[in-house]
Write a protein that holds these residues in place. Structure first.
Motif, PDB file in Angstrom:
ATOM      1  N   ILE A   1      -3.595  -4.065  -5.332  1.00 32.76           N
ATOM      2  CA  ILE A   1      -3.698  -4.971  -4.183  1.00 32.76           C
ATOM      3  C   ILE A   1      -5.060  -5.669  -4.247  1.00 32.76           C
ATOM      4  O   ILE A   1      -6.097  -5.001  -4.334  1.00 32.76           O
TER       5      ILE A   1
ATOM      6  N   CYS B   1       0.816  -1.227   0.000  1.00 29.77           N
ATOM      7  CA  CYS B   1       0.000   0.000   0.000  1.00 29.77           C
ATOM      8  C   CYS B   1       0.846   1.273   0.000  1.00 29.77           C
ATOM      9  O   CYS B   1       1.793   1.395   0.776  1.00 29.77           O
ATOM     10  N   ILE B   2       0.491   2.216  -0.871  1.00 27.00           N
ATOM     11  CA  ILE B   2       1.194   3.506  -0.896  1.00 27.00           C
ATOM     12  C   ILE B   2       0.321   4.611  -0.270  1.00 27.00           C
ATOM     13  O   ILE B   2       0.593   5.797  -0.456  1.00 27.00           O
ATOM     14  N   ARG B   3      -0.721   4.188   0.476  1.00 28.72           N
ATOM     15  CA  ARG B   3      -1.558   5.114   1.256  1.00 28.72           C
ATOM     16  C   ARG B   3      -2.165   6.235   0.410  1.00 28.72           C
ATOM     17  O   ARG B   3      -2.125   7.403   0.802  1.00 28.72           O
ATOM     18  N   CYS B   4      -2.704   5.856  -0.741  1.00 28.17           N
ATOM     19  CA  CYS B   4      -3.300   6.886  -1.601  1.00 28.17           C
ATOM     20  C   CYS B   4      -4.731   7.175  -1.185  1.00 28.17           C
ATOM     21  O   CYS B   4      -5.273   8.214  -1.508  1.00 28.17           O
ATOM     22  N   SER B   5      -5.388   6.204  -0.536  1.00 33.15           N
ATOM     23  CA  SER B   5      -6.773   6.275  -0.061  1.00 33.15           C
ATOM     24  C   SER B   5      -7.820   6.124  -1.159  1.00 33.15           C
ATOM     25  O   SER B   5      -9.009   6.332  -0.907  1.00 33.15           O
ATOM     26  N   ALA B   6      -7.423   5.723  -2.360  1.00 35.54           N
ATOM     27  CA  ALA B   6      -8.417   5.516  -3.425  1.00 35.54           C
ATOM     28  C   ALA B   6      -9.429   4.442  -3.034  1.00 35.54           C
ATOM     29  O   ALA B   6     -10.611   4.545  -3.371  1.00 35.54           O
ATOM     30  N   CYS B   7      -8.982   3.421  -2.304  1.00 30.71           N
ATOM     31  CA  CYS B   7      -9.917   2.340  -1.937  1.00 30.71           C
ATOM     32  C   CYS B   7     -10.988   2.843  -0.969  1.00 30.71           C
ATOM     33  O   CYS B   7     -12.119   2.363  -0.980  1.00 30.71           O
TER      34      CYS B   7
ATOM     35  N   CYS C   1      -7.254   0.415  -6.801  1.00 32.73           N
ATOM     36  CA  CYS C   1      -5.922   0.451  -6.190  1.00 32.73           C
ATOM     37  C   CYS C   1      -4.815   0.644  -7.240  1.00 32.73           C
ATOM     38  O   CYS C   1      -4.688  -0.157  -8.160  1.00 32.73           O
ATOM     39  N   PRO C   2      -4.003   1.682  -7.083  1.00 31.70           N
ATOM     40  CA  PRO C   2      -2.981   1.954  -8.093  1.00 31.70           C
ATOM     41  C   PRO C   2      -1.848   0.924  -8.105  1.00 31.70           C
ATOM     42  O   PRO C   2      -1.076   0.880  -9.055  1.00 31.70           O
ATOM     43  N   VAL C   3      -1.741   0.109  -7.032  1.00 31.71           N
ATOM     44  CA  VAL C   3      -0.709  -0.935  -7.058  1.00 31.71           C
ATOM     45  C   VAL C   3      -1.359  -2.332  -7.040  1.00 31.71           C
ATOM     46  O   VAL C   3      -0.729  -3.319  -6.669  1.00 31.71           O
TER      47      VAL C   3
ATOM     48  N   ILE D   1      -8.312  -0.852   2.992  1.00 31.84           N
ATOM     49  CA  ILE D   1      -6.936  -1.210   3.352  1.00 31.84           C
ATOM     50  C   ILE D   1      -6.836  -1.433   4.862  1.00 31.84           C
ATOM     51  O   ILE D   1      -6.135  -2.351   5.316  1.00 31.84           O
TER      52      ILE D   1
ATOM     53  N   ILE E   1      -7.504  -6.689  -2.496  1.00 31.23           N
ATOM     54  CA  ILE E   1      -8.061  -6.586  -1.142  1.00 31.23           C
ATOM     55  C   ILE E   1      -9.171  -7.626  -0.896  1.00 31.23           C
ATOM     56  O   ILE E   1      -9.189  -8.275   0.158  1.00 31.23           O
TER      57      ILE E   1
HETATM   58  S1  SF4 Z   1      -6.056   1.992  -3.017  1.00 29.80           S
HETATM   59 FE1  SF4 Z   1      -4.342   0.564  -2.710  1.00 29.80          FE
HETATM   60  S2  SF4 Z   1      -2.558   1.856  -2.392  1.00 29.80           S
HETATM   61 FE2  SF4 Z   1      -4.334   3.172  -2.132  1.00 29.80          FE
HETATM   62  S3  SF4 Z   1      -4.762   3.158   0.103  1.00 29.80           S
HETATM   63 FE3  SF4 Z   1      -6.017   1.540  -0.812  1.00 29.80          FE
HETATM   64  S4  SF4 Z   1      -4.764  -0.316  -0.704  1.00 29.80           S
HETATM   65 FE4  SF4 Z   1      -3.391   1.432  -0.348  1.00 29.80          FE
END
Ligand code: SF4
Length: 469
Positions: free
Chosen positions: A385, A321-327, A381-383, A350, A387
């Motif tokens: 994950i 997670c890069i803590r973008c908060s998109a999720c 999620c930009p990477v 997340i 979830i």
């Molecule tokens: S969308 Fe992905 S990268 Fe962004 S906060 Fe959620 S889990 Fe982390």
């Protein structure tokens, strides 16, 4: 090694399970209006700038592959980071858990003789409860991110990774400033530029008169020993450059192998989080530079349960997670309950997979169920994950009541035997209980039916229909 984050320190465990906390949040219509407005706005902005990039999916795949490589080589990369930071004049400390990290930072501040620190918004320091530890030691931490400042002055808890005061509207913020901000103009209005101006005046004085800063880090580059912080307000830049001493607390998963890897993450992060094409402020530093910026730099590498997450082959993706908060912004559950219901500094999808793994699933057993498994978080999620798969994996690890286990065993036994299954279907059809859409079912099924309607049994089962042909 699989040590979880310790109890009694930090903010990874709530006071009550998610369903009970969510009920309180759902009864607050103002909170839902604030959340709906904020998440819809960010979603729209983010969607528009992502659509501009023809290679967004390739970027996501690259980010995912880089993170998987990092996790597979974590010990080597961390040692490389330590070596490069030390060679550049920094000092690296290893903290096994929140207690140790708090002690290290508190001792470092004490050694400077200062009694106040300025802080850059940082999830890691919230996770370990650093502000409380500093206050206990007689040191005043001042949050300098506007939303974090609102939360701190309001004696509140953050409810969103990126927008910690998402649950507050402007008139509430005005009241907090009037009540708590030193030297604020009593005629302050709730006009957003006026509120920002009041915070700016207060913070500028604080920046110029504080000699120690504490930050987190978005990335730590093993190849060069460079730390990076991305932010939107410029408060981070002030904290990272003006004080004499800088202490950075970084989760061990934030290391990236090489400088060039930032090319991928610095495209993914702003578009997925704030809906910007690039971050307004990207600050990077390598150790100390004589005559320029802080002359004393300490990096605290934080575990606090991360190696336990790494040991789980399915769950370790949460460390990408890069803590973008998109999720959070696409999650139908988060949009209705807000962040406080999750009980941890990591809310939303997340948080539902990271917090239980950091603490041990039994301490956050309700969180893997705080999801409809709709999959929107995976898509956003930009990477990349996955979830939903981790949620299901953790649900299997969560402790289940004996009655539930017995009910599941009985269901498995019945489904394994076609004749018995058929008889059970007929009995279900006749049952008056099902006529109440599941409301009259005995425990543990009544818990399941408390927030869902049991589907009506069909007038004719597939087997009866098949036989009739
Ligand atoms: S969308 Fe992905 S990268 Fe962004 S906060 Fe959620 S889990 Fe982390």
């Amino acid at each position: 090694m699989s040590t979880h984050a310790p109890k009694g320190v930090g903010h990874l465990r709530g006071d009550e399970p998610f369903p009970a906390a969510a009920k309180v949040a759902l009864a607050n219509p103002q909170l839902r209006r604030n959340l709906q407005h904020a998440t819809t706005t960010i979603r729209g902005k983010s969607g528009r700038v992502i659509a501009e990039l023809p290679d967004w999916q390739e970027l996501r795949s690259a980010g995912s592959a880089l993170k998987a490589y990092t996790m597979a080589n974590l010990p080597r990369l961390l040692e490389q980071l330590e070596e490069r930071v030390t060679a550049a004049g920094g000092v690296v400390h290893w903290a096994a858990d929140a207690t140790e990290a708090n002690r290290i930072v508190t001792d470092l501040v004490r050694q400077t003789g200062e009694q106040r620190v300025i802080k850059v918004k940082s999830m890691a320091t919230q996770e370990i409860g650093l502000n409380e530890a500093l206050e206990d030691a007689g040191i005043t931490p001042v949050e300098t991110d506007l939303a974090e400042l609102i939360v701190q002055l309001g004696h509140d808890k953050p409810s969103h990774i990126l927008v910690p005061a998402i649950h507050r509207n402007r008139s509430e913020i005005r009241e907090i400033f009037l009540r708590e901000m030193p030297g604020v103009d009593p005629e302050l209005t709730d006009n957003p530029p006026d509120l920002a101006g009041a915070a700016r005046r207060y913070l500028r004085e604080t920046f110029l008169s504080t000699k120690v800063a504490v930050s987190g880090a978005n990335f730590g580059i093993a190849e060069t020993g460079t730390l990076a912080v991305v932010e939107s307000e410029g408060n981070g830049r002030m904290c990272l450059t003006l004080p004499d001493t800088l202490i950075t607390v970084m989760g061990i998963e934030k290391v990236v192998p090489a400088w060039q890897d930032l090319e991928v993450f610095l495209q993914l992060l702003p578009r997925a989080s704030t809906g910007e094409r690039m971050n307004p402020y990207t600050s990077m530093w390598t150790g100390v530079t004589p005559g320029d910026g802080p002359q004393s730099f300490h990096l605290v590498l934080l575990d606090n349960g991360r190696t336990a997450v790494l040991a789980d082959e399915v769950g370790r993706q949460a460390l990408h997670c890069i803590r973008c908060s998109a999720c959070l912004n696409v999650c139908p559950v988060y949009e209705r309950t807000g962040g406080h219901a999750y009980g941890s500094v990591y809310p939303g999808p997340i948080g539902a997979v990271l917090s239980p793994q950091l603490t041990g699933v039994e301490d956050n057993a309700s969180l893997p169920y705080a999801s409809s498994l709709c999959g929107a978080c995976f898509d956003a999620c930009p990477v990349k994950i996955d979830i939903p798969s981790i949620l299901v994996h953790l649900r299997n690890q969560a402790p289940h009541p004996r009655s539930e286990k017995a009910a599941m065993a009985a269901a498995a036994y019945t489904m394994d035997r076609p004749k018995l299954y058929e008889r059970a279907q007929r009995a279900a059809k006749l049952s008056k209980l099902l006529g109440k859409r599941g409301r009259g079912l005995p425990p543990p099924l009544n818990g399941w039916a408390a927030s869902r309607d049991l589907p009506e049994p069909p007038a004719e089962s597939f087997r009866d229909w098949w036989r009739g042909r």
